[in-house]
Design a protein around this motif. Sequence first.
Motif, PDB file in Angstrom:
ATOM      1  N   THR A   1       0.819  -1.215   0.000  1.00 15.24           N
ATOM      2  CA  THR A   1       0.000   0.000   0.000  1.00 15.24           C
ATOM      3  C   THR A   1       0.850   1.262   0.000  1.00 15.24           C
ATOM      4  O   THR A   1       0.366   2.317  -0.395  1.00 15.24           O
ATOM      5  CB  THR A   1      -0.916   0.065   1.236  1.00 15.24           C
ATOM      6  OG1 THR A   1      -0.089   0.212   2.390  1.00 15.24           O
ATOM      7  CG2 THR A   1      -1.753  -1.178   1.373  1.00 15.24           C
ATOM      8  N   GLY A   2       2.092   1.162   0.454  1.00 16.21           N
ATOM      9  CA  GLY A   2       2.912   2.367   0.552  1.00 16.21           C
ATOM     10  C   GLY A   2       2.439   3.304   1.643  1.00 16.21           C
ATOM     11  O   GLY A   2       2.746   4.480   1.631  1.00 16.21           O
ATOM     12  N   LYS A   3       1.651   2.795   2.592  1.00 14.40           N
ATOM     13  CA  LYS A   3       1.154   3.646   3.673  1.00 14.40           C
ATOM     14  C   LYS A   3       1.541   3.072   5.026  1.00 14.40           C
ATOM     15  O   LYS A   3       1.698   1.865   5.167  1.00 14.40           O
ATOM     16  CB  LYS A   3      -0.364   3.752   3.602  1.00 14.40           C
ATOM     17  CG  LYS A   3      -0.831   4.589   2.454  1.00 14.40           C
ATOM     18  CD  LYS A   3      -2.269   4.996   2.616  1.00 14.40           C
ATOM     19  CE  LYS A   3      -2.620   5.955   1.503  1.00 14.40           C
ATOM     20  NZ  LYS A   3      -3.869   6.622   1.700  1.00 14.40           N
TER      21      LYS A   3
ATOM     22  N   ASP B   1      -1.882   5.279   9.260  1.00 11.88           N
ATOM     23  CA  ASP B   1      -2.668   5.847   8.151  1.00 11.88           C
ATOM     24  C   ASP B   1      -3.790   4.903   7.758  1.00 11.88           C
ATOM     25  O   ASP B   1      -4.934   5.314   7.572  1.00 11.88           O
ATOM     26  CB  ASP B   1      -1.791   6.040   6.909  1.00 11.88           C
ATOM     27  CG  ASP B   1      -0.896   7.242   7.030  1.00 11.88           C
ATOM     28  OD1 ASP B   1      -1.426   8.343   7.152  1.00 11.88           O
ATOM     29  OD2 ASP B   1       0.329   7.065   7.016  1.00 11.88           O
TER      30      ASP B   1
END
Lengths: 411, 456
Positions: free
Chosen positions: B94-96, B100
Amino acid sequence: MDLYATELMGAEAWDSQGHFVGRVREFFVEPAAAPNRVSHFLLSRGRFQPLVARHDQVASVEPGIIRLSVSERLLEAYQPNEGWLAVQKDLMDQQIIDTSGRKVVRVNDVELSPIKSNGHVELRLVQVDVGLQGAVRRLLQGLPSALIRKLQLSLPQASIRWEFVNLIESDPLRRVKLRITHEKLEDLHPADLAEMMEQLSAAERQSIIASLDEETAAAVLAELDHRLTTQIVENLDPEKAADILEEMAPDAAADLLAELPKETSDELLEEMPGQEAEEVRELLEFDPGTAGGMMNPEFVFVGEKSKRDEVLAWIRKQDLNLDQLDTIVLLDELAQYSGSVSVARLVLADPEQLMRELRTEPLLSVDPQARDKEVFELFDKYNLRSLTVVDQENRPVGTVTVDDVVSRLLK
Amino acid sequence: MWDKAQLEARWTGWSERLDRFKKAIRPFQRRILLFLSVVGPGLIVSNVDNDAGGIYTYAQSGAQYGYMVLWSLIPMTILLYVSLEMCSRMGAVTGKGLSDLIREEFGFRVTFFLMALVLIINLGNVMAEFTGVAYAMDVFGVSKFISVPLAALLVWVLVVKGTAARVEKIFLTVCVVYLSYVVSAVLAKPEWLIAALYLLPPQLVRLIPEMKPIIHAPPLNAAYFLILAGLVGTTIAPWQHFYLQAAVVEKKVGPRQYPHTRNDVAVGSISCMVIVFFIIVCTAATLYAAGIHDIDNAKTAAVALKPLAGKWASALFAVGLLNASLFAASILPLSTSYVVCEAMGFESGIDRKPREAKIFYALYTALIVIGAALILVLPSSWQNGILLLSQVGNEFLLLPIMVVILLLVNRRDLMGEYVNSKGFNWVAWISTAVLIGLTCLLLYTGIASAFKPAGQ
């Protein structure tokens, strides 16, 4: 008086006959019809099927209570619609891009302004709350709104006007249905946009790059962290990726392709038009740690015997990136490198002066195999803005500019 | 004699060969660089694991119960790997960050209360780190009223001045001190075969009649479950999950580089547990065998290192403890402020100016100042309690965090094809169920013993 989305969620809805209909669970904006008008309210009624009240069926809205202008029987049953933007689900708690502040922020609450028009009330999204006030309202949601409003008076306000809000939607189909464009993003500086994109998820980045025009996308990719760039390019449709690469400076495109797996980079080079692909291929042959690996093979060159005015007239006709143009390379009759002229000298020179007379001294150049350290030292010693790279026959093959040096040094 | 032309010909021949060689190894160079650039977060996370609270809990469990806690290491390794792997996978796909994702998927209130818990529990952990500093410097005769404020100031300046990343490498290097536990354990000549048998639950092993006389069963009372909960909480601390996922995102690991990160997490989890095994065996073979069942200061704990270091044992232990405490104290408050600010949508980051990210800097400073001040104000007799209970607090917080991670990682709209496989889900949910079981047992036995009439 303006309302907050938190004050409307869970509000009681009563119809024109004074019957209780249900509670507001969600409300929607239909961007295809009006970009900021609340178009539908979802009214849930426990175990019965939820109903939908249209914007022209609402007589008045106050915190915690909605009065309809029609009877319950005229309301339609709720059908999910991809083209509706759900305020609670799609907006609250999500990240948006604040195009005026050039930041990625998270939505705490949404502020709505009621507008009366022929017998009914329309709500319009005015701004999104991203500060402490919204946080407190979310936390205390459910308590009497008069109390919450009093409590939040002393808190600092932080909100973004709706026209500066750029939504982020990773599903391309939904994005089209919600009429989300990224035109506002294209007006930002690519470096700002790149910095914001680093804070988003992979899918969101992908969606933004895919929807930008090729020129902006190329500029953003050139600014992004190279680890992200390769991920993005790998996941793009090859045709689109090739279009973007074509817009990039060949040295930047070569750097990017060098990081990709062989098959992917070959495929992309196939998609690119012949001449650009050829330039990039030649650059890929060079070791990234040499002058050849750093240089840009596209540079401006003129004959050393041309007159200043001829050169200016010629430049005017070309489609050049003027912000980046500060040096012009000179060639002699044998097409060999004979010096370079800074644009400032060109501007101040007499109309009839020959380019040869405007040359910067001393005459400097490097060959493509020169190590990057050697290049840095030349830039440092002679305070260069650009340095010409020449082949064995002393023919210029590209230029290394000061921005190439800075980005190498920062790596 | 060579003439000039021949020399030149030779020279070009060689340089061409060198160029060819360079070209040939370029793909490998890139691959190695890639591996080195992704490897690390998993190892760091597992190493920071052995912080002040960790060392104390491991040593205390070995001293109090000998080998009888060793069986918990295998299930804990599995849980550690499973939970960290899920977080790193979520970060890569997700790159999060974890906070978050929690905010986006569970809404404001859930996030707020979870973050409030994270803040309180992590404050407890910060206190444990400063207790570690106080203990370590006490060995050198430095009062806690000098060592703790100095350590707090040092940590604060390190991070705010942005030198933390460089210093991190020094801390990581000094972590080699833990290897002295391995050597010391060998020198203490424990009964390895018996220790190995204790890797299985003793209650089960005792079902074999021949084993009954050699293997002892631990008493299933509140004190034992408290130590077990502390072991779980210190090994699989909730804050590590936030930290690891953030590090994976920060390093821009994508799905393609993800297998490297998974290996990194596996190596980290296993190496961490091997060290823990030796710490417990070492303390069991020295302290427990000598009848010392309570660790009340660093000198007692250092007895475990006597077989290796003799009279230098205390100094060796103190250096290791000080390093571990400062290492964790420089990461923990910072990571906590990041997590909380990102979840609540406040500006965060050391690269922002304090004016831009007021809440971030305020939280960071408050965690250090309050953590250090409480250690100075509270009586010294509470310090052991702080060390163990902060880790038990971790175990309590781990429950909601595990559930949240599992719900998130199985969301197909977030993770696509990278959702948990069926088998992985079984392991993860069973581990979570075991965690819940342990917590219930601890609460039940704790309450039961509190209400037991005195003298019985």
